[in-house]
Write an enzyme that holds these catalytic residues in place. Structure first.
Site, mmCIF file in Angstrom:
data_model
loop_
_atom_site.group_PDB
_atom_site.id
_atom_site.type_symbol
_atom_site.label_atom_id
_atom_site.label_comp_id
_atom_site.label_asym_id
_atom_site.label_seq_id
_atom_site.Cartn_x
_atom_site.Cartn_y
_atom_site.Cartn_z
ATOM 1 N N LYS A 34 -30.960 10.184 -52.316
ATOM 2 C CA LYS A 34 -29.654 9.538 -52.098
ATOM 3 C C LYS A 34 -28.798 9.586 -53.362
ATOM 4 C CE LYS A 34 -31.401 5.584 -50.869
ATOM 5 N NZ LYS A 34 -32.820 5.991 -50.940
ATOM 6 N N ASP A 218 -23.668 3.453 -54.372
ATOM 7 C CA ASP A 218 -25.123 3.604 -54.312
ATOM 8 C C ASP A 218 -25.748 2.231 -54.012
ATOM 9 O OD1 ASP A 218 -27.568 4.832 -54.392
ATOM 10 O OD2 ASP A 218 -27.522 5.362 -56.515
ATOM 11 N N ARG A 613 -41.696 3.616 -56.508
ATOM 12 C CA ARG A 613 -41.251 4.045 -57.840
ATOM 13 C C ARG A 613 -42.178 5.105 -58.411
ATOM 14 N NH1 ARG A 613 -36.847 3.626 -56.936
ATOM 15 N NH2 ARG A 613 -37.630 3.076 -54.902
HETATM 16 P P1 ATP Z 1 -34.198 5.427 -54.329
HETATM 17 O O1 ATP Z 1 -34.155 4.984 -52.886
HETATM 18 O O2 ATP Z 1 -35.460 5.013 -54.963
HETATM 19 O O3 ATP Z 1 -32.971 5.067 -55.069
HETATM 20 P P2 ATP Z 1 -33.124 8.071 -53.953
HETATM 21 O O4 ATP Z 1 -33.066 8.293 -52.485
HETATM 22 O O5 ATP Z 1 -31.880 7.710 -54.628
HETATM 23 O O6 ATP Z 1 -34.288 7.030 -54.271
HETATM 24 P P3 ATP Z 1 -33.296 10.171 -55.922
HETATM 25 O O7 ATP Z 1 -33.580 9.309 -57.080
HETATM 26 O O8 ATP Z 1 -31.949 10.733 -55.773
HETATM 27 O O9 ATP Z 1 -33.728 9.402 -54.584
HETATM 28 O O10 ATP Z 1 -34.334 11.361 -55.843
HETATM 29 C C1 ATP Z 1 -35.725 11.137 -56.002
HETATM 30 C C2 ATP Z 1 -36.324 12.290 -56.789
HETATM 31 O O11 ATP Z 1 -36.347 13.472 -55.998
HETATM 32 C C3 ATP Z 1 -35.524 12.644 -58.022
HETATM 33 O O12 ATP Z 1 -36.411 13.005 -59.035
HETATM 34 C C4 ATP Z 1 -34.693 13.819 -57.560
HETATM 35 O O13 ATP Z 1 -34.294 14.621 -58.633
HETATM 36 C C5 ATP Z 1 -35.648 14.530 -56.638
HETATM 37 N N1 ATP Z 1 -34.972 15.315 -55.574
HETATM 38 C C6 ATP Z 1 -34.084 14.862 -54.677
HETATM 39 N N2 ATP Z 1 -33.707 15.852 -53.834
HETATM 40 C C7 ATP Z 1 -34.388 16.959 -54.194
HETATM 41 C C8 ATP Z 1 -34.456 18.310 -53.709
HETATM 42 N N3 ATP Z 1 -33.727 18.723 -52.678
HETATM 43 N N4 ATP Z 1 -35.270 19.152 -54.347
HETATM 44 C C9 ATP Z 1 -36.030 18.748 -55.395
HETATM 45 N N5 ATP Z 1 -36.021 17.499 -55.896
HETATM 46 C C10 ATP Z 1 -35.218 16.614 -55.308
HETATM 47 MG MG MG Z 2 -31.319 5.992 -55.733
#
Ligand code: ATP
Ligand code: MG
Length: 734
Positions: A34, A218, A613
């Site tokens: 996200k 966010d 995490r």
């Molecule tokens: P949270 O709900 O904990 O905030 P999030 O949904 O915001 O999580 P991110 O922090 O954006 O998730 O991504 C989680 C991890 O996965 C990060 O290390 C990010 O760089 C990696 N990531 C996300 N999308 C991809 C992708 N398409 N390919 C490889 N790595 C990815």
């Molecule tokens: Mg996040």
């Protein structure tokens, strides 16, 4: 469109990043990208020329996250991010008020009270008003005020139906008047004041509505009523709102976060434009299975499941410690082993449910010389010596600030007694002025103090910020005071750290939460930029706990689960998994069963946040006994441990035979003292069969402690060997 940017995205993520100019809700689980999607979208929009950097408003919840967002943007896009409105709600509200202080009815150098300053201000007010603090507890008054502010209500709108609430509303009103007089605000005030500013000032509102073409949020699940209304004020007919969130990670209901905002957003803005992301890129399979299984037990969910293309990875390690100290030693051992294997300390986190748990962990880390950094806890800017220095600085820029005046007028001691101050307060009240003004026109030592402040002001006027602060610390007498104090070395070091923090702040240009000059070409008014000192003081109030001494060195990360939201680490330790602690007893003891269910579900979401995490390795630990708030407590293992699927867990106690064969070895390994008890005074004896409601039947193998502290070790048929407090265990002979 530049492909490299989109290359590292899956099709759903790419669809979200490249959405046309329309509002959308991205509803997705932890680690599904996200935040990555949100930042990539910002870059994509700017790179494609769809919007200029100053047409973006991006909000998140912590300064750490906002900084991270800025960093991610500037590595993808070589632009000056300074003029961009990327920050926390409070940071952006502060920025708005600094720019339009006149329209907002504030002095240019208005100061921000943190929560403890606010409480002192309330106490001072109640004293002046002769209010019975037993009947109206200052803390409750503070909750009342903040609760109403966060719901967008002023004192006149607060529902007052009985004597008590009428009095509370009166105090709220008087408190606001006092703040206004003294030129100070508090956290919820920043948001409410800026909300009212835009709500009432149509030209200003129209300006910003026209300016912000894209609003991105966010962690949307944690917005409260006022934050959501605040965002909506910025949304004009040409604004696209992009909200990303995860209902399963809503953990601020206790502060008014309202997940209903997600449904409302879908109705009002997204109109069914909802994108779901289900692939998790963060965690290995077992960790994800644990998270999915746990959260499935919540009834109130929008419902989604996460999968990963990664393998199962390592099992989740579960450890039952004999005591909190034993738990801490265990953590230290594991951390050192991992570190030796090449995992950076900063890529490991120690999480706990409440700040009070960190002390024992810190002690063990300190003794073992493992560098660590605590987020939250006693925050850097909340330390006594730092607050004193900040109070001097506040007086330089806003002498009407009575709170700051009182804090340092006699610190270090200048022979100004309580009686003198009472007289001064009387004079000020009679003539309707601040203490400062009263001091200036009186004689004696208080006038001397006013003279000192004036002199410091004159000599720091042309100094760069760090040097000015250095001068304040010396000239105020603070430095000498702590030099003379046997235990003052740490405090002096912290004061030095304040100077370092100011130097860093100057270097970075005060990003992200303090505004620089508004560089937007169509800025509605010629804005005077606030002084660097004012920006630094705002930063000190807003950064609240995220600044730590020695930032930048590799160090183990310690924080509460709340503070870990949005972050990720190679290895995560979730400690203190005991009933009453996590889930927290306050959540499970709330009156009606509906409340209780909600409280428990929020705790479970918190556990879900904690588990997710971890990227590669996860430890879950609990202790049979723990010293907390000066009392030893014996907690049963958290119900959340039972809610995890057995096949993804590795029980370290069972594997390590040295630990299961009795407490003696445990004590030997981790040095926990044990007082033996032959068992005669307990009514039980070694070898006796007993039954336990949860663990089933077993045999007593050992005793320790006496009277109410007596504990018994039972080898259960199916549940391993456990130490139990006799007073709580409800054992029966079998
Ligand atoms: P949270 O709900 O904990 O905030 P999030 O949904 O915001 O999580 P991110 O922090 O954006 O998730 O991504 C989680 C991890 O996965 C990060 O290390 C990010 O760089 C990696 N990531 C996300 N999308 C991809 C992708 N398409 N390919 C490889 N790595 C990815
Ligand atoms: Mg996040």
């Amino acid at each position: 469109m530049s492909l490299p940017l989109l290359e590292n995205l899956n099709p759903e993520q790419r669809a979200a990043v490249t959405l046309p100019h329309e509002s959308a809700l991205i509803l997705a689980g932890a680690g599904s990208g996200k935040t990555r999607v949100l930042t990539t979208r910002i870059v994509w929009l700017i790179q494609g020329g769809q919007v200029s950097p100053h047409g973006i408003l991006a909000v998140t919840f912590t300064n750490k996250a906002a900084k991270e967002m800025m960093t991610r943007i500037s590595t993808m896009l070589p632009i000056n991010t300074r003029g961009m409105w990327v920050g926390t709600f409070h940071g952006l509200a502060n920025r708005l008020l600094r720019t339009h202080w006149r329209e907002a009815g504030l002095p240019q150098s208005f100061q921000i009270l943190d929560s403890s300053d606010q409480l002192s201000a309330i106490k001072r007010l109640m004293k002046a008003m002769n209010v019975d603090t037993e009947k109206y507890e200052p803390k409750k008054v503070q909750w009342f005020i903040n609760g109403h502010k966060e719901a967008g209500r002023r004192a006149r709108d607060a529902e007052a139906f009985d004597e008590y609430s009428m009095r509370m509303a009166e105090l709220y009103e008087a408190y606001d008047a006092q703040c206004q007089r003294e030129g100070v605000t508090d956290f919820p005030e920043l948001l409410l004041r800026s909300y009212e500013l835009l709500y009432r000032n149509e030209p200003l509102r129209e300006h910003y509505r026209d300016r912000f073409r894209h609003i991105l949020i966010d962690e949307f699940q944690d917005t409260n009523t006022l934050q959501y209304r605040w965002l909506k004020l910025f949304a004009g007919p040409h604004t696209a709102l992009f909200a990303v969130g995860d209902d399963d990670q809503s953990i601020y209901a206790f502060r008014g976060a309202n997940t209903a905002n997600m449904a409302e957003f879908e109705r009002e803005f997204a109109h069914g434009n909802v994108i779901r992301l289900e692939q998790n890129y963060r965690s290995h399979g077992h960790i994800l299975t644990a998270a999915n299984t746990l959260i499935a037990q919540n009834a109130h969910r929008l419902g989604k499941n996460l999968w990963t293309a990664e393998g199962d990875g390592e099992p989740i390690r579960v450890f039952e410690a004999y005591s909190d100290q034993d738990e801490a030693s265990f953590v230290v051992d594991e951390v050192r082993t991992l570190n030796r294997e090449g995992i950076a300390l900063s890529d490991m986190a120690l999480l706990y449910r409440s700040n009070a748990q960190s002390r024992v962990l810190e002690h063990a880390l300190f003794s073992a010389s493992v560098p660590y950094r605590v987020y939250g806890g006693l925050r850097f800017f909340e330390r006594q010596e730092i607050k004193h220095a900040l109070a001097y600085l506040r007086l330089l820029t806003n002498p009407e600030d009575d709170g700051a005046f009182l804090r340092v007028v006699n610190f270090p001691t200048r022979g100004i007694g309580a009686r003198t101050l009472e007289q001064l307060a009387d004079t000020a009240a009679r003539s309707g002025t601040s203490l400062w003004q009263a001091a200036c026109t009186s004689g004696g030592k208080v006038a001397g103090f006013a003279g000192l402040i004036e002199a410091i002001k004159a000599s720091t006027r042309d100094l760069p910020l760090p040097e000015a602060i250095d001068h304040v610390i010396e000239a105020s007498g603070l430095a000498d005071y702590y030099r003379a104090d046997k235990e003052g070395a740490d405090r002096l070091e912290n004061l030095n750290e304040l100077i370092n923090a100011a130097a860093l702040f100057s270097e970075e240009g005060g990003l992200p939460d303090a505004p620089g000059p508004d560089t937007a070409p169509d800025a509605p008014v010629a804005t005077e930029s606030p002084s660097e000192l004012d920006r630094f003081l705002a930063h000190a109030a807003l950064e609240a706990g995220e600044h730590q001494a020695g930032a930048g060195h590799d160090a183990l990360q310690l924080m509460t689960v709340h503070a870990a939201k949005g972050l990720e680490f190679h290895a995560v330790f979730i400690t203190g998994l005991e009933e009453g602690l996590f889930p927290h007893e306050q959540s499970t003891l709330k009156g009606t069963s509906a409340n209780e269910e909600n409280g428990l579900e929020e705790e479970r979401r918190l556990m879900y946040v904690a588990i997710t995490r971890a990227r590669r390795r996860l430890y879950l630990s609990h202790a049979q006994s723990r010293m907390l708030h000066g009392q030893v407590r014996y907690g049963l293992p958290s119900r959340f441990l039972d809610e995890l699927p057995e096949q993804v867990l590795l029980n370290l106690n069972r594997r390590d035979s040295a630990r299961t064969s009795g407490v003696q070895q445990t004590a030997g390994r981790y040095g926990a003292p044990v007082s033996r008890n032959p068992g005669h005074d307990t009514g039980y004896k070694v070898g006796q069969s007993v039954a336990h409601a949860k663990f089933g039947t077993g045999i007593i193998i050992d005793f320790e402690g006496r009277g109410p502290d007596a504990r018994v070790q039972v080898k259960f048929r199916d549940a391993g060997t456990k130490w139990l407090a006799l007073a709580y265990a409800r054992l029966s002979p079998a």
